[in-house]
Design a protein around this motif. Structure first.
Motif, PDB file in Angstrom:
ATOM      1  N   LEU A  21       0.833  -1.196   0.000  1.00 11.83           N
ATOM      2  CA  LEU A  21       0.000   0.000   0.000  1.00 11.83           C
ATOM      3  C   LEU A  21       0.870   1.249   0.000  1.00 11.83           C
ATOM      4  O   LEU A  21       2.006   1.219   0.471  1.00 11.83           O
ATOM      5  CB  LEU A  21      -0.904   0.021   1.237  1.00 11.83           C
ATOM      6  N   VAL A  22       0.308   2.338  -0.522  1.00 11.88           N
ATOM      7  CA  VAL A  22       0.984   3.630  -0.543  1.00 11.88           C
ATOM      8  C   VAL A  22       0.119   4.609   0.243  1.00 11.88           C
ATOM      9  O   VAL A  22      -1.086   4.709   0.021  1.00 11.88           O
ATOM     10  CB  VAL A  22       1.178   4.140  -1.990  1.00 11.88           C
ATOM     11  N   GLN A  23       0.772   5.328   1.161  1.00  9.87           N
ATOM     12  CA  GLN A  23       0.093   6.380   1.904  1.00  9.87           C
ATOM     13  C   GLN A  23       0.741   7.705   1.531  1.00  9.87           C
ATOM     14  O   GLN A  23       1.966   7.804   1.418  1.00  9.87           O
ATOM     15  CB  GLN A  23       0.220   6.164   3.424  1.00  9.87           C
ATOM     16  N   ARG A  24      -0.109   8.722   1.356  1.00 11.41           N
ATOM     17  CA  ARG A  24       0.381  10.063   1.020  1.00 11.41           C
ATOM     18  C   ARG A  24      -0.245  11.077   1.971  1.00 11.41           C
ATOM     19  O   ARG A  24      -1.443  11.024   2.236  1.00 11.41           O
ATOM     20  CB  ARG A  24       0.035  10.412  -0.425  1.00 11.41           C
ATOM     21  N   LEU A  25       0.582  11.996   2.447  1.00 11.35           N
ATOM     22  CA  LEU A  25       0.136  13.046   3.346  1.00 11.35           C
ATOM     23  C   LEU A  25       0.160  14.363   2.580  1.00 11.35           C
ATOM     24  O   LEU A  25       1.198  14.735   2.025  1.00 11.35           O
ATOM     25  CB  LEU A  25       1.058  13.123   4.571  1.00 11.35           C
ATOM     26  N   TRP A  26      -0.973  15.039   2.566  1.00 13.78           N
ATOM     27  CA  TRP A  26      -1.150  16.285   1.811  1.00 13.78           C
ATOM     28  C   TRP A  26      -1.515  17.425   2.756  1.00 13.78           C
ATOM     29  O   TRP A  26      -2.432  17.304   3.565  1.00 13.78           O
ATOM     30  CB  TRP A  26      -2.287  16.136   0.806  1.00 13.78           C
ATOM     31  N   CYS A  27      -0.810  18.547   2.629  1.00 14.51           N
ATOM     32  CA  CYS A  27      -1.210  19.829   3.230  1.00 14.51           C
ATOM     33  C   CYS A  27      -1.716  20.651   2.060  1.00 14.51           C
ATOM     34  O   CYS A  27      -0.905  21.126   1.245  1.00 14.51           O
ATOM     35  CB  CYS A  27      -0.032  20.534   3.882  1.00 14.51           C
ATOM     36  N   GLY A  28      -3.020  20.782   1.936  1.00 11.39           N
ATOM     37  CA  GLY A  28      -3.572  21.439   0.750  1.00 11.39           C
ATOM     38  C   GLY A  28      -3.149  20.659  -0.479  1.00 11.39           C
ATOM     39  O   GLY A  28      -3.389  19.452  -0.563  1.00 11.39           O
ATOM     40  N   ASP A  29      -2.490  21.322  -1.434  1.00 10.32           N
ATOM     41  CA  ASP A  29      -2.040  20.661  -2.658  1.00 10.32           C
ATOM     42  C   ASP A  29      -0.589  20.194  -2.582  1.00 10.32           C
ATOM     43  O   ASP A  29      -0.041  19.702  -3.567  1.00 10.32           O
ATOM     44  CB  ASP A  29      -2.184  21.621  -3.853  1.00 10.32           C
ATOM     45  N   THR A  30       0.046  20.352  -1.422  1.00  9.14           N
ATOM     46  CA  THR A  30       1.455  19.992  -1.273  1.00  9.14           C
ATOM     47  C   THR A  30       1.591  18.578  -0.713  1.00  9.14           C
ATOM     48  O   THR A  30       1.077  18.283   0.377  1.00  9.14           O
ATOM     49  CB  THR A  30       2.186  20.984  -0.347  1.00  9.14           C
ATOM     50  N   LEU A  31       2.302  17.719  -1.443  1.00 12.28           N
ATOM     51  CA  LEU A  31       2.605  16.379  -0.959  1.00 12.28           C
ATOM     52  C   LEU A  31       3.784  16.491   0.007  1.00 12.28           C
ATOM     53  O   LEU A  31       4.881  16.897  -0.387  1.00 12.28           O
ATOM     54  CB  LEU A  31       2.958  15.452  -2.129  1.00 12.28           C
ATOM     55  N   CYS A  32       3.547  16.185   1.274  1.00 11.24           N
ATOM     56  CA  CYS A  32       4.571  16.350   2.313  1.00 11.24           C
ATOM     57  C   CYS A  32       5.262  15.047   2.686  1.00 11.24           C
ATOM     58  O   CYS A  32       6.394  15.072   3.175  1.00 11.24           O
ATOM     59  CB  CYS A  32       3.942  16.946   3.571  1.00 11.24           C
ATOM     60  N   LEU A  33       4.594  13.928   2.506  1.00 11.93           N
ATOM     61  CA  LEU A  33       5.125  12.640   2.930  1.00 11.93           C
ATOM     62  C   LEU A  33       4.545  11.559   2.045  1.00 11.93           C
ATOM     63  O   LEU A  33       3.351  11.570   1.752  1.00 11.93           O
ATOM     64  CB  LEU A  33       4.740  12.384   4.395  1.00 11.93           C
ATOM     65  N   GLU A  34       5.393  10.644   1.615  1.00 15.74           N
ATOM     66  CA  GLU A  34       4.920   9.453   0.914  1.00 15.74           C
ATOM     67  C   GLU A  34       5.488   8.249   1.646  1.00 15.74           C
ATOM     68  O   GLU A  34       6.686   8.189   1.928  1.00 15.74           O
ATOM     69  CB  GLU A  34       5.359   9.448  -0.541  1.00 15.74           C
ATOM     70  N   ALA A  35       4.618   7.320   1.988  1.00 12.03           N
ATOM     71  CA  ALA A  35       5.014   6.111   2.708  1.00 12.03           C
ATOM     72  C   ALA A  35       4.551   4.893   1.920  1.00 12.03           C
ATOM     73  O   ALA A  35       3.582   4.966   1.155  1.00 12.03           O
ATOM     74  CB  ALA A  35       4.403   6.110   4.107  1.00 12.03           C
ATOM     75  N   ARG A  36       5.260   3.810   2.116  1.00 12.80           N
ATOM     76  CA  ARG A  36       4.892   2.529   1.507  1.00 12.80           C
ATOM     77  C   ARG A  36       4.959   1.475   2.588  1.00 12.80           C
ATOM     78  O   ARG A  36       5.844   1.506   3.437  1.00 12.80           O
ATOM     79  CB  ARG A  36       5.837   2.170   0.379  1.00 12.80           C
ATOM     80  N   GLY A  37       4.022   0.555   2.537  1.00 10.44           N
ATOM     81  CA  GLY A  37       4.012  -0.510   3.527  1.00 10.44           C
ATOM     82  C   GLY A  37       3.497  -1.803   2.937  1.00 10.44           C
ATOM     83  O   GLY A  37       2.642  -1.792   2.057  1.00 10.44           O
ATOM     84  N   ASP A  38       4.065  -2.893   3.412  1.00  7.79           N
ATOM     85  CA  ASP A  38       3.553  -4.230   3.107  1.00  7.79           C
ATOM     86  C   ASP A  38       2.815  -4.710   4.346  1.00  7.79           C
ATOM     87  O   ASP A  38       3.373  -4.708   5.444  1.00  7.79           O
ATOM     88  CB  ASP A  38       4.691  -5.199   2.800  1.00  7.79           C
ATOM     89  N   TYR A  39       1.579  -5.134   4.140  1.00  7.21           N
ATOM     90  CA  TYR A  39       0.732  -5.584   5.234  1.00  7.21           C
ATOM     91  C   TYR A  39       0.435  -7.061   5.036  1.00  7.21           C
ATOM     92  O   TYR A  39       0.001  -7.475   3.961  1.00  7.21           O
ATOM     93  CB  TYR A  39      -0.557  -4.748   5.302  1.00  7.21           C
ATOM     94  N   ALA A  40       0.690  -7.850   6.080  1.00  6.92           N
ATOM     95  CA  ALA A  40       0.496  -9.294   6.015  1.00  6.92           C
ATOM     96  C   ALA A  40      -0.827  -9.648   6.666  1.00  6.92           C
ATOM     97  O   ALA A  40      -1.150  -9.175   7.771  1.00  6.92           O
ATOM     98  CB  ALA A  40       1.641 -10.008   6.727  1.00  6.92           C
ATOM     99  N   VAL A  41      -1.589 -10.488   5.973  1.00  9.79           N
ATOM    100  CA  VAL A  41      -2.818 -11.051   6.510  1.00  9.79           C
ATOM    101  C   VAL A  41      -2.443 -12.449   7.016  1.00  9.79           C
ATOM    102  O   VAL A  41      -1.989 -13.287   6.242  1.00  9.79           O
ATOM    103  CB  VAL A  41      -3.932 -11.134   5.444  1.00  9.79           C
ATOM    104  N   LEU A  42      -2.618 -12.648   8.300  1.00  7.96           N
ATOM    105  CA  LEU A  42      -2.207 -13.903   8.916  1.00  7.96           C
ATOM    106  C   LEU A  42      -3.239 -14.998   8.675  1.00  7.96           C
ATOM    107  O   LEU A  42      -4.426 -14.714   8.473  1.00  7.96           O
ATOM    108  CB  LEU A  42      -1.977 -13.689  10.405  1.00  7.96           C
ATOM    109  N   PRO A  43      -2.801 -16.257   8.753  1.00  4.32           N
ATOM    110  CA  PRO A  43      -3.755 -17.364   8.591  1.00  4.32           C
ATOM    111  C   PRO A  43      -4.820 -17.320   9.676  1.00  4.32           C
ATOM    112  O   PRO A  43      -4.572 -16.833  10.792  1.00  4.32           O
ATOM    113  CB  PRO A  43      -2.886 -18.618   8.744  1.00  4.32           C
ATOM    114  N   ALA A  44      -5.999 -17.827   9.370  1.00  4.98           N
ATOM    115  CA  ALA A  44      -7.070 -17.888  10.363  1.00  4.98           C
ATOM    116  C   ALA A  44      -6.615 -18.758  11.533  1.00  4.98           C
ATOM    117  O   ALA A  44      -5.943 -19.757  11.344  1.00  4.98           O
ATOM    118  CB  ALA A  44      -8.340 -18.457   9.730  1.00  4.98           C
ATOM    119  N   SER A  45      -6.980 -18.331  12.739  1.00 10.63           N
ATOM    120  CA  SER A  45      -6.564 -19.106  13.906  1.00 10.63           C
ATOM    121  C   SER A  45      -7.577 -20.148  14.277  1.00 10.63           C
ATOM    122  O   SER A  45      -8.660 -20.183  13.860  1.00 10.63           O
ATOM    123  CB  SER A  45      -6.307 -18.178  15.094  1.00 10.63           C
TER     124      SER A  45
END
Length: 167
Positions: free
Chosen positions: A143-167
């Motif tokens: 996933l990509v996350q972006r932080l905006w102050c008005g029209d200015t992109l201030c931060l771009e983050a990327r993350g991998d999120y794991a879905v664990l097996p059902a318990s």
């Protein structure tokens, strides 16, 4: 009061084919993760494959009067977790999600209230996750996350999120 080592009760799944009420989900999130009420989240909304928060800057100020990188990083990581959790819930799945990897790139100071957006890094990522879950019972999504102050992109983050097996 939350106890260390004791999971918080899951929010009941929405009706089949339904979606979560964002205000109810945010209220549950504030109970499940004690730091959430202090993050300054004013609103949570979904638009297609994008999830967004509107946030107040004041709870995340640093010593310079701008956004504190650690708080902003926590917010991007949590927004990705929320995106994945809500996507699973729309599929009728109550599963555990963890962040596997995260990076941030700070582009400009955060000087006012802001919005954070989160979306899949690739258009086919949700379908690939669904296929992996069906085949293996677990999976990951970038996933990509972006932080905006008005029209200015201030931060771009990327993350991998794991879905664990059902318990």
């Amino acid at each position: 009061m939350r106890q260390i080592g004791t999971p918080h009760p899951r929010l009941p799944l929405p009706p089949a084919g339904g979606e979560d009420d964002m205000a109810d989900f945010l209220a549950w999130l504030g109970e499940a993760i004690p730091m959430v009420p202090a993050l300054g989240i004013r609103e949570m909304a979904r638009d297609g494959d994008s999830l967004a928060w509107a946030l107040s800057l004041s709870p995340s100020l640093n010593d310079k009067g701008t956004g504190f990188g650690g708080a902003l990083t926590a917010q991007t990581t949590l927004l990705g977790w929320c995106w994945t959790t809500l996507w699973l819930r729309r599929q009728g799945l109550a599963r555990d999600v963890v962040v596997a990897e995260a990076t941030q790139r700070f582009l400009a100071p955060v000087t006012s209230d802001y919005r954070l957006t989160c979306e899949p890094a690739a258009d086919d990522a949700p379908a690939a996750l669904a296929e992996r879950l069906a085949q293996c019972g677990k999976g990951r999504i970038a996933l990509v996350q972006r932080l905006w102050c008005g029209d200015t992109l201030c931060l771009e983050a990327r993350g991998d999120y794991a879905v664990l097996p059902a318990s």
